[in-house]
Scaffold this active site. Structure first.
Site, PDB file in Angstrom:
ATOM      1  N   GLU A  72      -5.253  -0.193  -5.393  1.00  0.00           N
ATOM      2  CA  GLU A  72      -6.116   1.203  -5.427  1.00  0.00           C
ATOM      3  C   GLU A  72      -6.306   2.343  -4.362  1.00  0.00           C
ATOM      4  OE1 GLU A  72      -7.535  -0.820  -3.727  1.00  0.00           O
ATOM      5  OE2 GLU A  72      -7.903  -0.442  -1.680  1.00  0.00           O
ATOM      6  N   LYS A 116       2.663   2.579   6.135  1.00  0.00           N
ATOM      7  CA  LYS A 116       2.263   2.167   4.736  1.00  0.00           C
ATOM      8  C   LYS A 116       3.591   1.443   3.669  1.00  0.00           C
ATOM      9  CE  LYS A 116      -1.938   3.856   3.697  1.00  0.00           C
ATOM     10  NZ  LYS A 116      -2.043   4.845   5.136  1.00  0.00           N
ATOM     11  N   SER A 123       1.391   7.125  13.950  1.00  0.00           N
ATOM     12  CA  SER A 123       1.702   5.880  12.083  1.00  0.00           C
ATOM     13  C   SER A 123       2.446   7.169  10.983  1.00  0.00           C
ATOM     14  CB  SER A 123       0.336   5.866  11.852  1.00  0.00           C
ATOM     15  OG  SER A 123      -0.966   7.208  11.759  1.00  0.00           O
TER      16      SER A 123
END
Ligand SMILES: *Cc1c(COP(=O)(O)O)cnc(C)c1O
Length: 395
Positions: free
Chosen positions: A115, A93, A380
């Site tokens: 958010e 991320k 990931s």
């Protein structure tokens, strides 16, 4: 199989999916963002700065690690992992939030909003905002705040304000609505950082581009080590950013690609997060894509044991890849993912994020068919964040 559309058209459509289904007042902001993004895409100075931050702050390039035991890898077939778990903050991320926050600085924006559902994207955004010294507000449903106390505390330590949203069920969908309202009110100076390859144009193409560093690096690393391209790419799919980042740089090859969605606890509505496998086209979060919806077009809550796959939609580029047959999508249950987490950790000495464990579980399920193949999978994220869930699963 038709050939995939590589880039969205001017209105943000990948074939029939994508677009900009947003309040009129936000159109100029999306236009401005689209222009700014196109400008930095080919800008050597910006790209150089981004690369330096990635190297010196996040630890890129992340390595490829060959599995030695898991599911027969190392004996029957090659399984290379792209180690996004080794990034700063423990997942892919950060590739995207660093890119977006640097773009915000360049655009002269003075405030960051985001958010978050489980808090992972909130933490990655708060981290990038702290690095660049920008104030940051993260909208989060009250129910999610209750469930994700550790990430809430982490965001606060990073200097972000966590704004509790008590509308609706107090989860991600409600936090999205509240963040949009903030953006409408403060559109001039505020940059809205989205966490996956979803949302209105240009977010899907922008997030995928920032995440493509995964596939660009992995392609070079894999060919250096093996003298050839992999036969198959595998990645988990929530909103679809780590998968799109791995896949897109291979679209000009004949490498097969597989995306793994959250099968949850069953195929009934509310029990899974398989938008592509079990959903239908609809509008959610500003774009047309596969979503989980009821007969009235209301969004149905997603479920997954892994918070990052617990999203009722998917990026529009994936919907197009599904329709064109460029990527095959399957689903893996909560139970299979938990089992894969335990088996993989013991076999390889790496604790994977539960999201990535879905891709590992599919590889385990298909291990006989993979004999003789070379597989490249995106790991990931790391699983430290999932320890509570793993402890619950034990009793
Ligand atoms: C958020 C997250 C995902 C899912 O998001 P995508 O946009 O589909 O990549 C997958 N793995 C980890 C570790 C995550 O934190």
């Amino acid at each position: 199989m038709t050939s995939p559309v590589r880039e969205p058209d001017a209105r943000g459509f990948f074939g029939t999916f994508g677009g900009r289904y947003m309040p009129e007042v936000l159109m100029p902001a999306l236009e401005e963002l689209g222009k700014a993004f196109e400008e930095v895409r080919g800008n050597a100075a910006f790209q150089g700065e981004l690369r330096t931050v990635m190297e010196e702050y996040s630890g890129r390039p992340t390595p490829l690690t060959a599995c030695r035991r898991y599911a027969g890898a190392g004996e029957d077939f090659v399984l290379e992992l792209k180690r996004e778990d080794l990034n700063h903050t423990g997942a892919h991320k950060i590739n995207n939030t660093l890119g977006q926050v640097m773009l915000a600085v360049r655009m002269g924006k003075t405030r960051i909003i985001a958010e978050t559902g489980a808090g992972q994207h909130g933490v990655a955004t708060a981290t990038a905002a702290a690095l660049f010294g920008l104030p940051c507000v993260v909208y989060m449903g009250v129910e999610d705040i209750r469930r994700q106390a550790l990430n809430v505390e982490r965001m606060k330590l990073l200097g972000a304000e966590v704004f509790p949203v008590d509308q609706g069920a107090g989860t991600l969908k409600d936090a999205v609505n509240e963040a949009m309202r903030d953006w409408v009110r403060n559109v001039g100076g505020t940059f809205y950082v989205l966490g996956s390859a979803v949302g209105p144009h240009p977010y899907p193409v922008m997030v995928r581009t920032f995440q493509s560093v995964i596939g660009i690096e992995a392609r070079e690393q894999f060919t250096q080590r093996h003298g050839t391209l992999p036969d198959l790419l595998v990645a988990c799919v929530g909103g679809g950013s780590n998968a799109a980042g791995l896949f897109h740089p291979f679209l000009d090859t004949s490498v097969q690609m597989v995306g793994i969605e959250a099968g949850g606890t069953g195929d009934d509505p509310g029990r899974h997060g398989s938008s592509l496998g079990l959903g239908s086209p609809g509008i959610f979060h500003g774009s047309l894509s596969y979503v989980l919806q009821n007969d009235d077009g209301q969004i149905v809550t997603a479920h997954s044991v892994s918070a990052g796959l617990d999203y009722p939609g998917v990026g529009p580029e994936h919907s197009q890849w599904k329709e064109s047959g460029s990527v095959a999508y399957y689903r893996v249950s909560d139970g299979e993912a938990l089992e894969a987490t335990r088996g993989f950790t013991r076999d390889e000495g790496i604790l994977p994020a539960l999201e990535a464990a879905h891709a590992l579980a599919w590889i385990f399920r298909e291990r006989e068919g993979l004999a003789g193949k070379k597989v490249l999978m995106c790991l990931s994220g790391r699983g430290d964040k999932d320890m509570e869930t793993l402890l619950e699963g034990r009793v």
